[in-house]
Design an enzyme around this catalytic site. Structure first.
Site, PDB file in Angstrom:
ATOM      1  N   LYS A  53      -2.460 -39.386 -39.519  1.00  0.00           N
ATOM      2  CA  LYS A  53      -1.084 -39.524 -39.357  1.00  0.00           C
ATOM      3  C   LYS A  53      -0.871 -41.100 -38.676  1.00  0.00           C
ATOM      4  O   LYS A  53       0.140 -41.663 -38.992  1.00  0.00           O
ATOM      5  CB  LYS A  53      -0.582 -38.261 -38.299  1.00  0.00           C
ATOM      6  CG  LYS A  53      -0.424 -37.274 -39.259  1.00  0.00           C
ATOM      7  CD  LYS A  53      -0.473 -35.791 -38.464  1.00  0.00           C
ATOM      8  CE  LYS A  53      -0.180 -34.629 -38.924  1.00  0.00           C
ATOM      9  NZ  LYS A  53      -0.119 -33.399 -38.289  1.00  0.00           N
ATOM     10  N   GLN A  97      -0.560 -31.452 -32.022  1.00  0.00           N
ATOM     11  CA  GLN A  97      -1.522 -30.999 -33.225  1.00  0.00           C
ATOM     12  C   GLN A  97      -2.003 -29.794 -32.967  1.00  0.00           C
ATOM     13  O   GLN A  97      -2.485 -29.275 -31.730  1.00  0.00           O
ATOM     14  CB  GLN A  97      -2.719 -32.076 -33.397  1.00  0.00           C
ATOM     15  CG  GLN A  97      -3.426 -31.704 -34.685  1.00  0.00           C
ATOM     16  CD  GLN A  97      -3.053 -31.838 -35.953  1.00  0.00           C
ATOM     17  OE1 GLN A  97      -2.115 -32.819 -35.975  1.00  0.00           O
ATOM     18  NE2 GLN A  97      -3.218 -31.057 -36.811  1.00  0.00           N
ATOM     19  N   ASP A 120       8.053 -32.172 -36.326  1.00  0.00           N
ATOM     20  CA  ASP A 120       7.298 -31.314 -36.907  1.00  0.00           C
ATOM     21  C   ASP A 120       8.312 -30.019 -37.313  1.00  0.00           C
ATOM     22  O   ASP A 120       7.880 -29.331 -38.197  1.00  0.00           O
ATOM     23  CB  ASP A 120       6.001 -30.522 -36.131  1.00  0.00           C
ATOM     24  CG  ASP A 120       4.878 -31.243 -36.438  1.00  0.00           C
ATOM     25  OD1 ASP A 120       4.576 -31.685 -37.423  1.00  0.00           O
ATOM     26  OD2 ASP A 120       3.948 -31.116 -35.469  1.00  0.00           O
TER      27      ASP A 120
END
Ligand code: NAP
Length: 298
Positions: A53, A97, A120
Site C-alpha cells: 500500500k 491494518q 477503508d
C-alpha cells in the site's frame, strides 16, 4: 465468448488516472493526498500488504506514513494514536491494518476512526451511508469489484445475483451495493452463508455470482449457470511442491472448468486482488478532495 475481468489491467488505468489528479492538485497549489497506515506487531502477511500500500502511494505521488506499533501495545495507547491521526490536519486518510492482536477490540478501533478519514470504509457511518446510497467511502474490495463491473460494461440491472459469504469487508457490502438503485446495481440479491440450505439451487440460477468464502476451488462448473458473470474474491495458499515458494494462490472458483461457461469471470491472481489497493488510493484522493472543498466552503 468468455471475457476476463482483469483487475491487473484496470488497476493500471486507474493508477494513471489518480496520478493525473495528483499532478492537477499540485498544479493548483494544493498538497498531495497523505495516507497513513498503522501496523500493530509484525505479522508477515500484514507487513507485505502494508508495504504494498505504501509503495503504491509513492507510485501515484501521495505522501504516506507508516506507523509501526509493538504487538503488545495497549488498546488505550492504540486509540490514542488514532485520535492523533484524526486530529492531524496533514493526514487525509488512514487505515489500521487488520487483523489486530487478540487483546484489542477491533470494533472499538473501527469506531474510533474519524469517518471522514476512514478510507477503508469500515466505520458504521460509512456502511450506513453506503446502504442509503449517500456519498461515502466504500470498502476497498467491494469498491474494486464495482469498478470492474462498471468499467467493463457488465449489465447488472434486473439480474439475479448470488453472493456467497457475508463478511463485513466483502460479502455483506457486496450484497448491499448490488441491490442499490444505482448503476451498477439494481440486482435481485441473495446472500448465502454457511447456514444456507441447498446452496447449489441458489448458485445455479445466478446471473451474477460473487464468491467470497475463502475455500479454495469451492465453486465447480455444475454450480454455475451458462453465461453467468463470476466474481472470485477468494485467495488461498494451496501447498504446491512444484512452486519455488512451496504454494500457489487459488481462488474460490475452479477456474478451468467454470470459465468456459461464463460471460465474464475474474482470474486469481490478477482479478479482484489488484483492485483492492486501487480502491484505497481512490478513497484517499477523495478524502483529500473532500477536505479541500470543505476548507473552501468555510
Ligand atoms: P470470512 O470473513 O472468512 O467469511 C467467509 C464467509 O463465507 C462467511 O460468511 C461464511 O459463513 C461463509 N462460508 C464459509 N463456508 C461456507 C460454505 N461452505 N457455504 C457457504 N458459505 C460459507 O471471509 P472474507 O474475509 O470475506 O474473505 C473471503 C475470501 O476472500 C478469503 O479467501 C480472503 O482471503 C479473500 N479476500 C480477498 C480480497 C482481495 O483483495 N482479493 C480481499 C478480502 C478477502 P458464516 O458467516 O455462516 O460463517
Amino acid at each position: 465468448m468468455m471475457q476476463l475481468l482483469s483487475g491487473k489491467a484496470l488497476s493500471k488505468v486507474i493508477i494513471e488516472e489518480v496520478k493525473e489528479e495528483v499532478i492537477a492538485l499540485i498544479a493548483a497549489g494544493k498538497k498531495p493526498p497523505h495516507l497513513a497506515a498503522i501496523l500493530v506487531g509484525n505479522d508477515g502477511a500484514s507487513e507485505t500488504y502494508v508495504g504494498h500500500k505504501v509503495k503504491m502511494c509513492e507510485q501515484v505521488g501521495f505522501q504516506s506514513s507508516l506507523i509501526r506499533l509493538a504487538a503488545d501495545i495497549s488498546e488505550a495507547a492504540l486509540l490514542e494514536e488514532i485520535a492523533q491521526l484524526n486530529n492531524n490536519p496533514d493526514i487525509d486518510g488512514f487505515i489500521v491494518q487488520l487483523p489486530l492482536p487478540k487483546h484489542i477490540d477491533v470494533d472499538k478501533v473501527t469506531l474510533a476512526i474519524d469517518y471522514r478519514k476512514d478510507v477503508d470504509g469500515f466505520h458504521p457511518i460509512n456502511m450506513g451511508k453506503m446502504a442509503q446510497n449517500m456519498p461515502c467511502f466504500l470498502p476497498a474490495t467491494p469498491y474494486g469489484i464495482m469498478q470492474l463491473l462498471e468499467r467493463n460494461g457488465v449489465e447488472t440491472s434486473g439480474k439475479e445475483c448470488v453472493v456467497i459469504g457475508r463478511s463485513n469487508i466483502v460479502g455483506t457490502p457486496m450484497s448491499i451495493l448490488l441491490s442499490r438503485n444505482n448503476q451498477p446495481g439494481n440486482c435481485t440479491v441473495t446472500l448465502c452463508h454457511s447456514r444456507t440450505k441447498d446452496l447449489l439451487a441458489h448458485t445455479q440460477r445466478a446471473d451474477i455470482l460473487v464468491v467470497a468464502l475463502g475455500k479454495a476451488e469451492f465453486v465447480t462448473a455444475d454450480m454455475v449457470k451458462e453465461g453467468a458473470v463470476v466474481i472470485d474474491v477468494g485467495i488461498t495458499r494451496v501447498p504446491d511442491a512444484s512452486k519455488k515458494r512451496g504454494y500457489r494462490l487459488a481462488g474460490d472458483v475452479k477456474f478451468d472448468e467454470v470459465a468456459p461457461k461464463c460471460s465474464f469471470i475474474t482470474p486469481v491472481p490478477g482479478g479482484v486482488g489488484p483492485m483492492t489497493v486501487t480502491s484505497l488510493l481512490m478513497n484517499t484522493l477523495k478524502a483529500a478532495k473532500n477536505k479541500i472543498s470543505y476548507q473552501e466552503e468555510v
